[in-house]
Design an enzyme around this catalytic site. Structure first.
Site, PDB file in Angstrom:
ATOM      1  N   HIS A   1       0.100 -11.656   2.040  1.00  0.00           N
ATOM      2  CA  HIS A   1      -0.673 -11.033   1.324  1.00  0.00           C
ATOM      3  C   HIS A   1      -1.378 -11.792   0.280  1.00  0.00           C
ATOM      4  O   HIS A   1      -2.803 -11.521   0.206  1.00  0.00           O
ATOM      5  CB  HIS A   1      -0.119  -9.841   0.722  1.00  0.00           C
ATOM      6  CG  HIS A   1      -1.158  -8.675   0.361  1.00  0.00           C
ATOM      7  ND1 HIS A   1      -0.656  -7.536   0.365  1.00  0.00           N
ATOM      8  CD2 HIS A   1      -2.218  -8.690   0.063  1.00  0.00           C
ATOM      9  CE1 HIS A   1      -1.741  -6.606   0.074  1.00  0.00           C
ATOM     10  NE2 HIS A   1      -2.545  -7.527  -0.074  1.00  0.00           N
TER      11      HIS A   1
ATOM     12  N   ASN B   1     -19.345   4.299   9.491  1.00  0.00           N
ATOM     13  CA  ASN B   1     -18.978   3.188   9.607  1.00  0.00           C
ATOM     14  C   ASN B   1     -18.846   2.506  10.620  1.00  0.00           C
ATOM     15  O   ASN B   1     -18.754   1.203  10.946  1.00  0.00           O
ATOM     16  CB  ASN B   1     -18.113   2.893   8.649  1.00  0.00           C
ATOM     17  CG  ASN B   1     -18.274   3.167   6.949  1.00  0.00           C
ATOM     18  OD1 ASN B   1     -19.617   3.101   6.764  1.00  0.00           O
ATOM     19  ND2 ASN B   1     -17.347   3.228   6.038  1.00  0.00           N
TER      20      ASN B   1
ATOM     21  N   TYR C   1       0.735  -1.206   0.033  1.00  0.00           N
ATOM     22  CA  TYR C   1       0.111  -0.005   0.007  1.00  0.00           C
ATOM     23  C   TYR C   1       0.834   1.322  -0.005  1.00  0.00           C
ATOM     24  O   TYR C   1       0.389   2.397  -0.294  1.00  0.00           O
ATOM     25  CB  TYR C   1      -0.723   0.030   1.251  1.00  0.00           C
ATOM     26  CG  TYR C   1      -1.825  -1.119   1.312  1.00  0.00           C
ATOM     27  CD1 TYR C   1      -2.131  -1.899   0.334  1.00  0.00           C
ATOM     28  CD2 TYR C   1      -2.824  -1.427   2.665  1.00  0.00           C
ATOM     29  CE1 TYR C   1      -2.881  -2.893   0.456  1.00  0.00           C
ATOM     30  CE2 TYR C   1      -3.414  -2.223   2.534  1.00  0.00           C
ATOM     31  CZ  TYR C   1      -3.724  -2.913   1.678  1.00  0.00           C
ATOM     32  OH  TYR C   1      -4.933  -4.181   1.830  1.00  0.00           O
TER      33      TYR C   1
ATOM     34  N   LEU D   1     -17.729  -3.767   1.542  1.00  0.00           N
ATOM     35  CA  LEU D   1     -18.878  -3.150   1.129  1.00  0.00           C
ATOM     36  C   LEU D   1     -18.864  -3.692  -0.659  1.00  0.00           C
ATOM     37  O   LEU D   1     -19.644  -2.891  -1.279  1.00  0.00           O
ATOM     38  CB  LEU D   1     -18.659  -1.574   1.312  1.00  0.00           C
ATOM     39  CG  LEU D   1     -18.617  -1.383   2.695  1.00  0.00           C
ATOM     40  CD1 LEU D   1     -18.599   0.159   2.969  1.00  0.00           C
ATOM     41  CD2 LEU D   1     -19.917  -2.021   3.679  1.00  0.00           C
TER      42      LEU D   1
ATOM     43  N   LYS E   1       1.004  -6.548   6.070  1.00  0.00           N
ATOM     44  CA  LYS E   1       1.204  -7.759   5.174  1.00  0.00           C
ATOM     45  C   LYS E   1       2.421  -7.635   4.383  1.00  0.00           C
ATOM     46  O   LYS E   1       2.818  -6.640   3.860  1.00  0.00           O
ATOM     47  CB  LYS E   1      -0.024  -7.707   4.054  1.00  0.00           C
ATOM     48  CG  LYS E   1      -1.471  -7.636   4.938  1.00  0.00           C
ATOM     49  CD  LYS E   1      -2.378  -7.661   3.714  1.00  0.00           C
ATOM     50  CE  LYS E   1      -3.801  -7.133   4.251  1.00  0.00           C
ATOM     51  NZ  LYS E   1      -3.857  -5.651   4.609  1.00  0.00           N
TER      52      LYS E   1
END
Length: 283
Positions: free
Chosen positions: A115, A247, A57, A197, A82
């Site tokens: 990952h 959320n 990321y 989602l 990860k």
């Protein structure tokens, strides 16, 4: 049990190693490192106590800075990262872990995940053995995997003698992963949902919007609640402060059996991300 679950409003999930993970966490996929700092700050202020990142990321530094500067004790924030595919292998895993921990600016990880299996490279067994060494040294509290199929999990268990604590997988109403969740349950593996989602693709489904209207909640809150009632660990991601707060506000209502079944009915087996048996990125 190192994470102090009693300080959070989020229910704890007890892992097969005796440690606990908050059932609701916050993901930072596709959040640039400079944006990760304020976004993770906002999540922690909203009440999240579990933050999920990954080496690929590129935002471990911003994420770690937000955690360190939050003022929260280290044992009140559950941190996951990860290992990327290109670093699989015993020695390379140990080196990559050091890099991630340095970027995060932390002394240990709560959870470290492989990952992707990238089975064509056949390095995930050696990688998991390196994870076991990190756990034995106390540098990681719990070890697990991400995007592993039942066949991959069976190999890990058979060849390392240890059952991963967590398997983080793509899981949302259109890809409910029933068979894999059943395997997890039968083997004491916690199911963690990424893209919970469906990257927004299920939020306008008539079944979801009807339930949202009936319970006076947003479609996203309804889907997160569905995950929680299934027993999944769930890590929704948002960069919008109001949605980050919304959320997290999912503990004041429950879905009925009929409403759960209506959401279950959306399952079509449709993936958003890659097939774990086919992904070879990073090799």
């Amino acid at each position: 049990m190192t994470f102090r679950s009693e300080t959070s409003a989020v229910p704890p999930i007890v892992l097969n190693d005796g440690n606990v993970i908050p059932q609701l966490g916050f993901g930072v996929f596709q959040v640039p490192s400079d944006e990760a700092f304020p976004v993770v700050q906002a999540a922690l202020e909203a009440g999240y106590r579990s933050i999920d990142t990954a080496a690929i990321y590129g935002n471990e530094e911003g994420t770690g800075r937000a955690i360190r500067e939050s003022g929260l004790p280290r044992d009140e924030v559950y941190v996951t990262t990860k290992l990327w595919n290109s670093e699989q292998g015993y020695d390379s895993t140990l080196r990559a872990f050091d890099v991630s921990l340095k970027k995060l600016g932390l002394d240990y990880l709560d959870l470290y995940l492989i990952h992707w299996p990238v089975a064509v490279a056949d390095r995930f067994i050696d990688t998991f053995r390196a994870f076991q060494a990190l756990k034995k040294d106390g540098r990681v509290r719990s070890i697990g995997v991400s995007n592993f199929t039942e066949a991959h999990l069976q190999r890990v268990i058979a060849e390392t003698g240890e059952i991963p604590a967590v398997n983080q997988i793509e899981l949302h109403p259109r890809l409910a992963q029933r068979a894999l969740r059943e395997f997890h349950a039968n083997n004491g593996i916690a199911t963690e949902a990424w893209s919970p989602l469906g990257q927004g693709t299920v939020l306008d489904a008539p079944a979801v919007t009807a339930i949202a209207e009936a319970v006076g909640r947003t479609p996203a809150q309804v889907i997160i609640r569905w995950h929680l009632q299934l027993g999944n660990v769930v890590i929704p991601k948002s960069v919008t402060p109001s949605r980050i707060v919304a959320n997290f506000d999912v503990f004041g209502f429950e879905l009925t059996g009929e409403q759960m079944a209506a959401i279950d009915g959306l399952d079509s087996g449709g993936r958003i991300g890659p097939d774990p048996d086919e992904l070879t990125a990073g090799l």
